[in-house]
Enzyme design. Structure first.
Site: not given
Ligand code: DMJ
Length: 587
Positions: A215, A343, A477, A563
């Site tokens: 995170e 993911d 997403e 991400t």
């Molecule tokens: C985000 O913090 C990032 O996209 C992470 O990879 C997965 N999910 C959350 C949002 O849904």
């Protein structure tokens, strides 16, 4: 470090310098002169990447504000130079791509003039209006965060306060760091300044709690890196370098597979049994950039080591299980998912390849092999004809798909173009089909927002029969995939779908005091979860904004999004000879 690639003069003796003939003398003077000019590039604020981009950029590029018709010289590492480019209406600025990438196949409506400037053509008036609406939503979300939760991690709009804990180990201001680039890109200049000042004066990185390496990396490291590359402000570089160093103790394990949790002040990594694929597999982009910024190979070494380890492990049917023991280095169980826990590992393989200017062949091979295994084992067609990616539990399929897994439409889309020519169309179709299924998961609810998990069993078709899987927590997403698919195909349905999602957000998630997730997307009476997630500002609103913008706002050939949707620049391949301190991609 002197990074200039000096011509090799080692074979020239002192005497031979003295006896140079006229043409040689001329060449020698030319060389000395160019050294002097080159010195300009070593001014104190110069970053390694700045040099790389200058190397590759067209210095005559001009950013034009199409409302006022004024131009501004780029001043940031990527030449974006938006803030400070008066008059400030960044939201309608376009940029010329600063990084030459001859193979880029972006569709681009802009015409290039002989001066190297770009004549700015707006997207259609409706999309422009829609983009303005997204900007208004961002400002609203920001203003309410500022009013009720300034400095805390996230806004709790119902209770009108902040949430400060969770997985950031005492780091504060997650919404601020996550918003920096979104504010900047949208041209919210005043708000960006407030955010920057907070980072400068209040972002304390020496905190003692338990922080999630993942995170902190995707939000703080990613957010600060993007802010630095977009603006050139040294404060972001200083902070991200300090933070990067504090994350390193997480890697002190026998295998080098990091622990999931790290103490940013005590330099101690907290042992935890399993390390999660999506966590230790989602460091590569940021860590490679940390090495670029610091000229210190350690960050790249850490992530290359993870990759090497994964590469040599046996994989059940070619699939990557979600959990690994960082001490033994073995898989802990055989659960596989392209959603939660898996993911972004897959996402970072293809994006590592793209960010390396398509030189990281190992990442490319791993990505396409993983995708093939996913297709062979997880991709399914429902009785009603919807394509989805199921989960795998030791060989048994669980016919569910998480909202998180909906990012895969976009990922498979951007990967399609770089695979073998025979699979290209097939992969693009797969990307479109998954995105369609995710849209169906939204369309089949009364709120027009999709559930956290939707199923394809017991008669369910992209719906959520289980009450505890019906929440929508402002996740990005689905609109993320709309944005990529729009860029790749220009099929107008993706903009329409994005607009539907935006309207639903406005209707059900907007409160007087900010945005909130909802508990049940099928409920007729809406209950809110009282949280404006920081990824709503970093990702959901940014992707929507880009969806209604032209392709030359952060072109995909020049940028990859981490991400958390923080854009990181592609590192041009013709700089690779100068990157001796960075381990080779292919090793
Ligand atoms: C985000 O913090 C990032 O996209 C992470 O990879 C997965 N999910 C959350 C949002 O849904």
């Amino acid at each position: 470090t002197l990074v200039f690639n000096l011509p090799k003069f080692s074979h020239v003796s002192k005497t031979s310098f003295v006896v140079l003939r006229l043409p040689q003398t001329f060449l020698f003077l030319l060389f000395i002169g160019s050294l002097g000019f080159g010195a300009l590039f070593f001014l104190p604020e110069t970053s390694r990447l700045k040099r790389i981009f200058q190397h590759n950029s067209d210095n005559s590029a001009v950013i034009t504000d199409s409302v006022n018709g004024q131009s501004a010289r780029p001043s940031s590492p990527i030449g974006y130079g938006l803030i400070g480019a008066a008059p400030l209406d960044i939201g309608v600025l376009r940029m010329k791509s600063q990084l030459s990438s001859s193979n880029g196949k972006q569709t681009n409506n802009n015409k290039e003039s002989s001066q190297g400037t770009v004549s700015m053509q707006h997207t259609d008036p409706e999309s422009l209006q829609r983009r303005e609406k997204v900007k208004e939503m961002m400002k609203f979300a920001w203003d309410n965060y500022k009013r009720y939760a300034w400095g805390e991690n996230e806004l709790r709009p119902l209770s009108r306060n902040g949430n400060d804990g969770r997985t950031f180990g005492g780091l504060r201001g997650a919404s601020i760091v996550d918003s920096l680039d979104t504010l900047y890109i949208m041209g919210l200049g005043e708000e960006y300044q407030e955010a920057k000042e907070w980072v400068e004066n209040n972002l304390n990185l020496k905190v003692g709690g338990e922080a999630s390496l993942f995170e902190v990396n995707i939000r703080y490291v990613g957010g600060l890196l993007s802010a630095y590359y977009l603006t050139g402000e040294e404060v972001f570089k200083r902070k991200v370098v300090e933070l990067g160093r504090n994350l390193l103790p997480a890697f002190n394990t026998p295998t080098g597979i990091p622990h999931g949790v790290v103490n940013l002040a005590g330099w101690v990594a907290f042992p935890r049994r399993s390390s999660v694929l999506a966590e230790f597999g989602t460091l590569h982009l940021e860590f490679v950039h940390l090495s670029e910024l610091t000229s210190d190979p350690i960050y790249t070494e850490k992530v290359m080591n993870i990759r090497k380890h994964l590469n040599q492990l046996d994989k059940p049917r070619g699939l990557y299980p979600n959990a690994l023991n960082p001490v033994s280095g073995n898989w802990e169980q055989h659960y596989v998912s392209i959603g939660a826990l898996g993911d972004s590992f897959y996402e970072y393989l293809i994006k590592s390849y793209l960010m390396s200017d398509r030189t990281d062949e190992v990442a490319k091979r791993m990505y396409y092999a993983a995708l093939e295994a996913i297709e062979n084992n997880l991709v399914q067609r429902s009785p009603g004809g919807l394509i989805y990616v199921a989960e795998w539990r030791g060989g048994i399929l669980d016919h569910r798909m998480g909202h998180l897994a909906c990012f895969s439409g976009g990922m498979i889309g951007i990967g399609a173009e770089h695979g073998s020519p025979e699979t290209r169309q097939h992969q693009l179709d797969l990307a479109a089909n998954i995105t369609h299924t995710c849209h169906e998961s939204y369309r089949r609810t009364p709120t027009k927002l999709g559930p956290e998990v939707f199923r394809f069993d017991d008669g369910a078709e992209a719906t959520a029969p289980r009450v505890n899987e019906r929440q929508y927590i402002l996740r990005p997403e689905v609109v993320e995939s709309y944005m990529y698919m729009w860029r790749l195909t220009h099929d107008p349905k993706y903009r329409e779908w994005g607009w539907e999602a935006l309207e639903a957000l406005e209707r059900h998630c907007r409160l007087a005091t900010g945005f909130s997730g909802i508990i049940d997307v099928y409920g007729h009476i809406i209950q809110h979860d009282n949280l404006q997630q920081s990824f709503f500002l970093a990702e959901t609103l940014k992707y929507l904004y880009l969806l209604f913008s032209d392709d030359d706002l952060l072109p995909l050939k020049d940028w990859v999004f981490n991400t958390e949707a923080h854009p990181l620049p592609v590192i041009p391949r013709n700089c690779s000879q100068e990157r001796e301190h960075i381990p080779n991609w292919t090793q």
